[in-house]
Enzyme design. Sequence first.
Site, PDB file in Angstrom:
ATOM      1  N   LYS A 111     -25.685  29.000   0.620  1.00 13.84           N
ATOM      2  CA  LYS A 111     -26.768  29.884   1.062  1.00 13.84           C
ATOM      3  C   LYS A 111     -26.784  31.185   0.268  1.00 13.84           C
ATOM      4  CE  LYS A 111     -27.585  28.217   5.748  1.00 13.84           C
ATOM      5  NZ  LYS A 111     -27.583  28.531   7.186  1.00 13.84           N
ATOM      6  N   LYS A 194     -29.246  17.261   0.576  1.00 11.86           N
ATOM      7  CA  LYS A 194     -29.509  16.895   1.973  1.00 11.86           C
ATOM      8  C   LYS A 194     -30.909  17.355   2.388  1.00 11.86           C
ATOM      9  CE  LYS A 194     -27.625  20.864   4.312  1.00 11.86           C
ATOM     10  NZ  LYS A 194     -26.857  21.513   5.303  1.00 11.86           N
ATOM     11  N   LYS A 197     -34.420  22.316   6.049  1.00  7.02           N
ATOM     12  CA  LYS A 197     -35.592  23.137   6.372  1.00  7.02           C
ATOM     13  C   LYS A 197     -35.939  24.077   5.232  1.00  7.02           C
ATOM     14  CE  LYS A 197     -34.306  23.367  11.266  1.00  7.02           C
ATOM     15  NZ  LYS A 197     -33.309  24.046  12.106  1.00  7.02           N
TER      16      LYS A 197
HETATM   17  P1  AMP Z   1     -29.578  23.461  11.441  1.00  6.86           P
HETATM   18  O1  AMP Z   1     -30.986  23.083  11.225  1.00  6.86           O
HETATM   19  O2  AMP Z   1     -28.889  23.841  10.167  1.00  6.86           O
HETATM   20  O3  AMP Z   1     -29.394  24.455  12.532  1.00  6.86           O
HETATM   21  O4  AMP Z   1     -28.814  22.139  11.921  1.00  6.86           O
HETATM   22  C1  AMP Z   1     -28.846  21.645  13.245  1.00  6.86           C
HETATM   23  C2  AMP Z   1     -28.094  20.339  13.332  1.00  6.86           C
HETATM   24  O5  AMP Z   1     -28.701  19.352  12.491  1.00  6.86           O
HETATM   25  C3  AMP Z   1     -26.640  20.432  12.852  1.00  6.86           C
HETATM   26  O6  AMP Z   1     -25.824  19.614  13.692  1.00  6.86           O
HETATM   27  C4  AMP Z   1     -26.679  19.859  11.467  1.00  6.86           C
HETATM   28  O7  AMP Z   1     -25.445  19.297  11.064  1.00  6.86           O
HETATM   29  C5  AMP Z   1     -27.745  18.798  11.601  1.00  6.86           C
HETATM   30  N1  AMP Z   1     -28.403  18.529  10.312  1.00  6.86           N
HETATM   31  C6  AMP Z   1     -29.096  19.421   9.550  1.00  6.86           C
HETATM   32  N2  AMP Z   1     -29.547  18.830   8.425  1.00  6.86           N
HETATM   33  C7  AMP Z   1     -29.126  17.539   8.476  1.00  6.86           C
HETATM   34  C8  AMP Z   1     -29.280  16.407   7.604  1.00  6.86           C
HETATM   35  N3  AMP Z   1     -29.960  16.487   6.459  1.00  6.86           N
HETATM   36  N4  AMP Z   1     -28.727  15.229   7.984  1.00  6.86           N
HETATM   37  C9  AMP Z   1     -28.025  15.122   9.147  1.00  6.86           C
HETATM   38  N5  AMP Z   1     -27.850  16.149  10.010  1.00  6.86           N
HETATM   39  C10 AMP Z   1     -28.386  17.345   9.682  1.00  6.86           C
END
Ligand code: AMP
Length: 332
Positions: A111, A194, A197
């Site tokens: 980040k 990956k 967002k």
């Molecule tokens: P975040 O959007 O970063 O707050 O992530 C929320 C949850 O989604 C966390 O448990 C992340 O590990 C999971 N997550 C985010 N991106 C991915 C992805 N590309 N594949 C699988 N899990 C994800």
Amino acid sequence: MHRILSGIQPTGVPHLGNYLGAIKNWVALQATHECLFCVVDLHAITQPHDPKTLASSTRELAAALIACGIDPQKHVLFNQSAVHAHVRLAWIFICVARMGWLNRMTQFKDKAGKDRENVSVGLFTYPALMAADILVYHATRVPVGDDQKQHIELANDIRDKFNHDFETDFFPAVEAQIIGPAARVMSLRDGAKKMSKSDASDQSRINLTDDAETIAAKIRRAKTDPEPLPSELQGLDGRPEARNLVGIYAALDDIEPSQVVRQFAGQGFGNFKSALADLTVAKLAPIAAETRRLLADPGHVDAVLREGAARAAAIADPIVAEAERLVGFLKP
Ligand code: AMP
Ligand code: TRP
């Protein structure tokens, strides 16, 4: 019984990676565990954000979680900033964590990129707040996507040092639960990145709010290779894009990736993508519709979060108070 806590940031719209890597597993765990689910708005301000949309993004994400099947009556759904115990424990954990530990966090390095001098101090201490999110409830199981593994290890390092320094066994060990064939959903445009967002290209991800046409178009244009689908999983070695789409199909249909390849063995990606698009639309359309229905009454969603925060605080307040006592604060 293990208490479960997990969190998700209200930055941008949740996508298929969030759903398959995290939310879908949260929904399933509700049947067997006591669960807390947190919209982590404190984490959302560690990077530049728009104060005009943070509140509505928080509400929209909460609505999407309920639409996915989170039950805020049986379990606890709340936003992080509404429960002050998180920051109280986070400060203590920031003082327990070592610079060297946080310096090793790959998410921080990703980040921050090349401009480390210019990112917020909050982005650096982000994992200590995350450790507090979990341990302020004495939660011991944390269902997350694969990318959060390192943060959970850090939470245990903080826990160990706290318990050691203050001669206690007050905080329990925590364990990441990384579940299913889509614990790491990759970008539709690049099998080495990956799904995220923050990717500049909206074509790289499927948002939980995308309509049927958009979903079908994104899957049709998803990067693949010219080979047909193999009949065995080993046939996906060295084919990250193909493997990703098979993992997504398996997770959405609640089957094993090996069953998916058996079903589509020898077929080209044209056929497979159209089946995947149909399956994705069938699973996501009801979620989008239910999210819209819930958001027609924003006051109701806010009331659900308010109630959740009160129940969360009732668990967290005595725990953070005991942590403060162990640290030695005067309670005048
Ligand atoms: P975040 O959007 O970063 O707050 O992530 C929320 C949850 O989604 C966390 O448990 C992340 O590990 C999971 N997550 C985010 N991106 C991915 C992805 N590309 N594949 C699988 N899990 C994800
Ligand atoms: N850091 C997590 C992510 O980006 C979100 C998060 C914050 C979290 N606090 C948490 C996840 C506590 C699990 C438990 O995905």
